[in-house]
Design a protein around this motif. Structure first.
Motif, PDB file in Angstrom:
ATOM      1  N   VAL A 129      52.792  66.987  58.616  1.00  0.00           N
ATOM      2  CA  VAL A 129      52.435  67.337  57.094  1.00  0.00           C
ATOM      3  C   VAL A 129      51.732  67.133  56.523  1.00  0.00           C
ATOM      4  O   VAL A 129      51.497  68.082  55.553  1.00  0.00           O
ATOM      5  N   MET A 130      50.145  66.777  57.359  1.00  0.00           N
ATOM      6  CA  MET A 130      49.053  66.910  56.365  1.00  0.00           C
ATOM      7  C   MET A 130      48.918  68.572  56.293  1.00  0.00           C
ATOM      8  O   MET A 130      48.219  69.278  55.840  1.00  0.00           O
ATOM      9  N   ASP A 131      49.317  69.015  57.848  1.00  0.00           N
ATOM     10  CA  ASP A 131      49.067  70.628  57.758  1.00  0.00           C
ATOM     11  C   ASP A 131      49.522  71.627  56.901  1.00  0.00           C
ATOM     12  O   ASP A 131      49.625  72.496  56.792  1.00  0.00           O
ATOM     13  N   GLN A 132      51.030  70.801  56.313  1.00  0.00           N
ATOM     14  CA  GLN A 132      51.829  72.024  55.345  1.00  0.00           C
ATOM     15  C   GLN A 132      50.753  71.372  54.156  1.00  0.00           C
ATOM     16  O   GLN A 132      51.149  72.396  53.499  1.00  0.00           O
ATOM     17  N   ILE A 133      50.539  70.806  53.477  1.00  0.00           N
ATOM     18  CA  ILE A 133      49.926  70.076  52.427  1.00  0.00           C
ATOM     19  C   ILE A 133      48.268  71.254  52.511  1.00  0.00           C
ATOM     20  O   ILE A 133      47.704  71.776  51.257  1.00  0.00           O
ATOM     21  N   HIS A 134      47.755  71.231  53.296  1.00  0.00           N
ATOM     22  CA  HIS A 134      46.458  72.132  53.652  1.00  0.00           C
ATOM     23  C   HIS A 134      47.420  73.541  53.758  1.00  0.00           C
ATOM     24  O   HIS A 134      45.993  73.931  52.989  1.00  0.00           O
ATOM     25  N   ALA A 135      48.094  74.384  54.206  1.00  0.00           N
ATOM     26  CA  ALA A 135      48.542  75.187  53.462  1.00  0.00           C
ATOM     27  C   ALA A 135      48.410  75.672  52.472  1.00  0.00           C
ATOM     28  O   ALA A 135      48.726  77.571  51.997  1.00  0.00           O
ATOM     29  N   GLN A 136      49.126  74.763  51.601  1.00  0.00           N
ATOM     30  CA  GLN A 136      49.193  74.843  49.683  1.00  0.00           C
ATOM     31  C   GLN A 136      47.619  74.873  49.841  1.00  0.00           C
ATOM     32  O   GLN A 136      47.487  75.688  48.394  1.00  0.00           O
ATOM     33  N   ASP A 137      47.043  74.611  50.559  1.00  0.00           N
ATOM     34  CA  ASP A 137      45.543  74.700  49.705  1.00  0.00           C
ATOM     35  C   ASP A 137      45.516  74.210  47.648  1.00  0.00           C
ATOM     36  O   ASP A 137      44.640  74.583  47.393  1.00  0.00           O
ATOM     37  N   PHE A 138      46.286  73.105  47.952  1.00  0.00           N
ATOM     38  CA  PHE A 138      45.883  72.860  46.525  1.00  0.00           C
ATOM     39  C   PHE A 138      44.477  71.533  46.440  1.00  0.00           C
ATOM     40  O   PHE A 138      43.556  71.884  45.330  1.00  0.00           O
ATOM     41  N   LEU A 166      50.594  55.643  57.239  1.00  0.00           N
ATOM     42  CA  LEU A 166      50.944  56.312  58.581  1.00  0.00           C
ATOM     43  C   LEU A 166      51.818  57.112  59.086  1.00  0.00           C
ATOM     44  O   LEU A 166      52.043  57.378  60.151  1.00  0.00           O
ATOM     45  N   PHE A 167      52.556  57.535  57.808  1.00  0.00           N
ATOM     46  CA  PHE A 167      53.687  59.284  58.273  1.00  0.00           C
ATOM     47  C   PHE A 167      52.303  60.011  58.680  1.00  0.00           C
ATOM     48  O   PHE A 167      53.224  60.567  59.879  1.00  0.00           O
ATOM     49  N   ALA A 168      51.768  60.500  57.410  1.00  0.00           N
ATOM     50  CA  ALA A 168      50.499  61.331  58.350  1.00  0.00           C
ATOM     51  C   ALA A 168      50.230  60.958  59.704  1.00  0.00           C
ATOM     52  O   ALA A 168      50.023  62.655  60.362  1.00  0.00           O
ATOM     53  N   LEU A 169      49.439  60.147  60.431  1.00  0.00           N
ATOM     54  CA  LEU A 169      49.703  59.746  61.501  1.00  0.00           C
ATOM     55  C   LEU A 169      50.851  60.284  62.538  1.00  0.00           C
ATOM     56  O   LEU A 169      50.478  60.626  63.826  1.00  0.00           O
ATOM     57  N   LEU A 170      52.005  59.195  62.043  1.00  0.00           N
ATOM     58  CA  LEU A 170      52.510  60.356  63.264  1.00  0.00           C
ATOM     59  C   LEU A 170      53.388  61.628  62.928  1.00  0.00           C
ATOM     60  O   LEU A 170      54.196  61.645  63.855  1.00  0.00           O
ATOM     61  N   ILE A 188      41.366  60.745  52.150  1.00  0.00           N
ATOM     62  CA  ILE A 188      41.188  61.855  50.542  1.00  0.00           C
ATOM     63  C   ILE A 188      43.083  61.541  50.004  1.00  0.00           C
ATOM     64  O   ILE A 188      42.635  61.174  48.493  1.00  0.00           O
ATOM     65  N   ALA A 189      43.750  61.659  50.719  1.00  0.00           N
ATOM     66  CA  ALA A 189      44.901  61.903  50.432  1.00  0.00           C
ATOM     67  C   ALA A 189      44.986  60.270  49.565  1.00  0.00           C
ATOM     68  O   ALA A 189      46.110  60.437  48.801  1.00  0.00           O
ATOM     69  N   PHE A 190      44.820  59.489  50.720  1.00  0.00           N
ATOM     70  CA  PHE A 190      45.258  58.133  50.011  1.00  0.00           C
ATOM     71  C   PHE A 190      44.542  57.567  49.153  1.00  0.00           C
ATOM     72  O   PHE A 190      44.843  57.109  47.676  1.00  0.00           O
ATOM     73  N   LEU A 191      43.167  57.797  48.425  1.00  0.00           N
ATOM     74  CA  LEU A 191      42.646  57.404  47.631  1.00  0.00           C
ATOM     75  C   LEU A 191      43.034  58.388  46.262  1.00  0.00           C
ATOM     76  O   LEU A 191      43.600  57.707  45.470  1.00  0.00           O
ATOM     77  N   ALA A 192      43.053  59.799  46.510  1.00  0.00           N
ATOM     78  CA  ALA A 192      44.318  60.440  45.407  1.00  0.00           C
ATOM     79  C   ALA A 192      45.573  59.712  44.937  1.00  0.00           C
ATOM     80  O   ALA A 192      46.488  59.815  43.621  1.00  0.00           O
TER      81      ALA A 192
END
Length: 156
Positions: free
Chosen positions: A102-111, A94-98, A120-124
């Motif tokens: 946040v997902m863009d920032q996590i993508h930028a880290q490329d972990f 819900l937070f990522a949809l709003l 995939i983030a939910f499953l992790a």
């Protein structure tokens, strides 16, 4: 509380929701401070989970007047971990949809590679939370299994 109405599942659900609420508050505060993309701050979720699981097992033992079967106490911890992980995972969706940034920032880290999606983030989150909760429950039960919280000195 009546011992016959107290179940590991009921206590696990109650404390799992409280634990998830604590993780949600922490995540929102971290997001407001711009720290949601810093993966190293997620270790505090484990501290929140440790507190939640230990409180759930302690409460279950208290309702049983200090006599708690090992597997029921372990089940209380596992149920707390499952409920808190699933609830926090849905909150993250819900937070990522709003706030897609946040997902863009996590993508930028490329972990996690380029293919990190909300699913995939939910499953992790779920896998990490349930596995950590199982280990935390095993460790906590070593403390809570004895009535006086002292190490066992000999085999009976």
């Amino acid at each position: 509380m009546n011992e016959s109405r107290t179940t590991p599942e009921g206590i696990g659900i109650r404390y799992g929701l409280l634990t998830a609420a604590g993780m949600m508050v922490y995540f929102v505060v971290a997001a407001l401070l711009g720290l949601a993309d810093r993966i190293e701050f997620s270790f505090l979720n484990f501290a929140i989970m440790i507190v939640g699981i230990c409180l759930a097992i302690r409460y279950f033992k208290h309702t049983r007047h200090g006599h708690m079967p090992y597997l029921q106490g372990f089940g209380t911890g596992i149920m707390t971990a499952i409920v808190s992980s699933v609830t926090f995972g849905f909150f993250f969706i819900l937070f990522a949809l709003l706030r897609p940034d946040v997902m863009d920032q996590i993508h930028a880290q490329d972990f996690f590679g380029f293919d990190l999606s909300v699913t995939i983030a939910f499953l992790a989150i779920m896998l990490q939370g349930v596995m950590a909760g199982a280990i935390i429950s095993l460790i906590a039960m070593q403390y809570f299994k004895s009535p006086d919280h002292k190490p066992v000195e000999g085999v009976e």
